[in-house]
Scaffold this active site. Sequence first.
Site, PDB file in Angstrom:
ATOM      1  N   HIS A 297     -28.159  45.213  70.874  1.00  0.00           N
ATOM      2  CA  HIS A 297     -28.514  43.978  70.172  1.00  0.00           C
ATOM      3  C   HIS A 297     -27.422  42.926  70.184  1.00  0.00           C
ATOM      4  O   HIS A 297     -27.592  41.870  69.569  1.00  0.00           O
ATOM      5  CB  HIS A 297     -28.861  44.293  68.713  1.00  0.00           C
ATOM      6  CG  HIS A 297     -30.196  44.928  68.521  1.00  0.00           C
ATOM      7  ND1 HIS A 297     -31.373  44.212  68.499  1.00  0.00           N
ATOM      8  CD2 HIS A 297     -30.556  46.218  68.364  1.00  0.00           C
ATOM      9  CE1 HIS A 297     -32.395  45.036  68.315  1.00  0.00           C
ATOM     10  NE2 HIS A 297     -31.922  46.258  68.236  1.00  0.00           N
ATOM     11  N   LYS A 482     -30.635  32.667  58.072  1.00  0.00           N
ATOM     12  CA  LYS A 482     -30.273  33.847  58.861  1.00  0.00           C
ATOM     13  C   LYS A 482     -28.969  34.405  58.302  1.00  0.00           C
ATOM     14  O   LYS A 482     -28.373  33.810  57.406  1.00  0.00           O
ATOM     15  CB  LYS A 482     -30.116  33.498  60.344  1.00  0.00           C
ATOM     16  CG  LYS A 482     -29.183  32.333  60.598  1.00  0.00           C
ATOM     17  CD  LYS A 482     -29.136  31.974  62.070  1.00  0.00           C
ATOM     18  CE  LYS A 482     -30.390  31.242  62.506  1.00  0.00           C
ATOM     19  NZ  LYS A 482     -31.234  32.033  63.383  1.00  0.00           N
ATOM     20  N   ARG A 483     -28.544  35.518  58.813  1.00  0.00           N
ATOM     21  CA  ARG A 483     -27.261  36.090  58.401  1.00  0.00           C
ATOM     22  C   ARG A 483     -26.137  35.096  58.658  1.00  0.00           C
ATOM     23  O   ARG A 483     -26.162  34.360  59.635  1.00  0.00           O
ATOM     24  CB  ARG A 483     -27.038  37.384  59.201  1.00  0.00           C
ATOM     25  CG  ARG A 483     -25.762  38.129  58.923  1.00  0.00           C
ATOM     26  CD  ARG A 483     -25.823  39.525  59.539  1.00  0.00           C
ATOM     27  NE  ARG A 483     -26.120  39.489  60.960  1.00  0.00           N
ATOM     28  CZ  ARG A 483     -25.199  39.444  61.925  1.00  0.00           C
ATOM     29  NH1 ARG A 483     -23.913  39.423  61.614  1.00  0.00           N
ATOM     30  NH2 ARG A 483     -25.553  39.451  63.187  1.00  0.00           N
ATOM     31  N   LYS A 488     -23.335  32.041  64.682  1.00  0.00           N
ATOM     32  CA  LYS A 488     -24.630  31.416  64.387  1.00  0.00           C
ATOM     33  C   LYS A 488     -24.453  29.950  63.988  1.00  0.00           C
ATOM     34  O   LYS A 488     -25.418  29.208  63.894  1.00  0.00           O
ATOM     35  CB  LYS A 488     -25.363  32.199  63.296  1.00  0.00           C
ATOM     36  CG  LYS A 488     -25.778  33.609  63.757  1.00  0.00           C
ATOM     37  CD  LYS A 488     -26.457  34.395  62.653  1.00  0.00           C
ATOM     38  CE  LYS A 488     -26.771  35.827  63.077  1.00  0.00           C
ATOM     39  NZ  LYS A 488     -27.908  35.912  63.997  1.00  0.00           N
ATOM     40  N   THR A 590     -35.116  36.564  65.925  1.00  0.00           N
ATOM     41  CA  THR A 590     -36.546  36.689  65.641  1.00  0.00           C
ATOM     42  C   THR A 590     -36.987  35.644  64.624  1.00  0.00           C
ATOM     43  O   THR A 590     -38.172  35.329  64.541  1.00  0.00           O
ATOM     44  CB  THR A 590     -36.903  38.096  65.108  1.00  0.00           C
ATOM     45  OG1 THR A 590     -36.062  38.422  64.000  1.00  0.00           O
ATOM     46  CG2 THR A 590     -36.732  39.146  66.186  1.00  0.00           C
TER      47      THR A 590
END
Length: 746
Positions: A297, A482-483, A488, A590
């Site tokens: 991942h 998101k995390r 990110k 996702t």
Amino acid sequence: MNKQLFLQNLADLNTENKDVITLYNEISSLAMKCAGGISNTANKRNAYYLSMEFLIGRSFFNNLLELGVLNETKSILAEKGVDINVFEEIEDAALGNGGLGRLAACFLDSAAGLGLPLHGYGIRYKYGLFKQALENGCQVELPDDWQRFGDPWSVRREDEKREIKFADYTVTAVPYDMPVFGKRINRLRLFQAEGSEQAEKISEYLYPADDTEEGKLLRLRQEYFFSAATVAELLENYVKQHGRNFGNFPKLHVIQLNDTHPVIAIAEFIRLLTAKYRQPFATALSLARQTFAYTNHTVLPEALECWHEDYVKKILPDIADIIVKINIYAMREQTAAGCTEEEIAKMAIYKDKTFFMANLAVYVAKSVNGVAKLHTEILKNSLFATAHKIYPEKLQNKTNGITHRRWLELCNGEFSQLIDQTIGDGWRADISRLDGLKNYTAETVEKFIEVKRTKKQQLLKYIAEKEGVVVPDNFLVFAQVKRLHEYKRQLMTAFAVLDIYYGLKSGEIKDFYPSVFIFGAKSAPAYKRAKAIIKFINEIAAKVNADAQTNGLLKVVFVQNYNVSYAEKIVTGADVSLQVSTAGLEASGTGNMKFMLNGAVTCGTMDGANIEIVEFAGKQNNYIFGAEVDEIERLKREGYSPAALLNTPLCSRAVEALVNGEFSDGGTGGFKELYESLINGASWHAPDNYFVLYDLKSYFEALLSINADYKQKFAFAEKQLINAASAAYFSSDRTIREYADDIWKI
């Protein structure tokens, strides 16, 4: 399910003077009683999905939907004066951190929905991740006691508990089974650690802080605990049915390892076969290579687990010996295949007194898959290039997906009904039919605009109640949820929002459509830089929202305790999905798919599944910006000086806000450390390691472009609708079929 019996029992249920928790447990227990047991799996090939996380979300609504009784339940309760929405008080079982755990839950949902025998195995954490609160803009972690509502969807299997031995103490693993409903009933089995107070810590928290030796050992114990319990159970059940001829074991079992956390299961499998069942080591290794499959991942080095041998030897000495022995076999094989010393070193399972778990998985697993096209190409050409050279058939792509049952049918009934009216309801069973929505009419677009308005109103009303921030429902909604991780690039969004604010204040930005930026993210408790980013975003929010000159045009919200239930509201109400990771670092994502399915355009980099989203929905219907992988690689080779960008007004005014006193980090030094990491780097990475400043200008321009385009409501809604109509490929039903056909053979 015995639907008639359930509905009759529900109709007979006395609801008077009962609180929400009591009703939740009674109705859930009725459903469990009428649903039937786990589907028979004997003498069939089954797949077993080992994952450190299963981010299930709220079970009540999803299970009633899967059992086909949600609408009837709503009607019967309404007749009794009970609004089914009161059960939203029951919070999520937060047994996951982010995309990894949510993907695992979607996969189980899809497998059951398709009638495929896939069973999940993990840990029944007492407190899950943590509940996030914000105090003075800073993240505070609170215990998440999800079991305080009861756990009516789980069944304790006392008679199937087993002992898991470490060098220093023994733990009892007690399984709890959660049914996964669909065309068949599969099982999610979560193990709870019991015994001494020390033993029970193993299943107390998801991802305990591992910045100390004690924390690292606890993480290792967790991984071994559920992996060992799973492997022991599968082997024991096989022997009961088939004896000790293990030749057929791989014909009946395939074990999928979700990332590196459960890779230790390989060593335990070999240990049990050799020590308990007296199989030769070579035979045990051969069986493992026919049984295990591995999903990677991430390409981030810090997430590719490595264990120093001292830790493993301290609590799992036999496992350490087995991994060393596997490494010898691997080196022999790689040498025979003509690999150079450098290539062998890159694929070492044991080197420099360290165990490399990803390399162990890649060597042993019969299949290794990435989770988006770009990610898989990076695995083949870079991270696992040597393995791809030796075993070209091993590496394959399985682009991630999401379940449309939860992420459209359940959370967006209004849009689901519009789709039914437009193309019929066949898409609910066969999501590929969603493509028919591309044949929309002007009337469909107008109705879609109304659906979006309704979902936005619901979201902003919820935010006003939860966060105390009132946002008018005519605002354009951007969302980045998101995390929290530097790659990110929530920090880049913060800088861009700050530049928009400065532009509105100075009059540089004119004719700006009112917009809100919604952030939602949890930081790992020990991740100080991520926590500083949360604080910075909240400082910006406080300033922007309080400014009477601009707050009619711009607002910022950081939602607290972002989880699946919050996500169900945000993905349906947002207009724009912000997916802005550094190109080459987000394996898939996702969240981008959930937004797309509900009719949001993507503003993002060419990274992860964004590439495929653009491929299916069209670049003209999304907003792509920033450096691509080739350019990032060139900058790394040739050198990149972010300090030079501080000469540009766009970068300087936002970045300098970290250190010029405009915002306070509460005296922690966190903002100064963020600044230093961007301009001068840190001991472990180069300056602006994630190219935040490099991509900021193109990101800022993309946001303004979206803002301008949104004024043409009909044309913008067409882009959104085309995204939703193009989302069928990103169903986890498609992903699971590919796993079932290409890897699991079920």
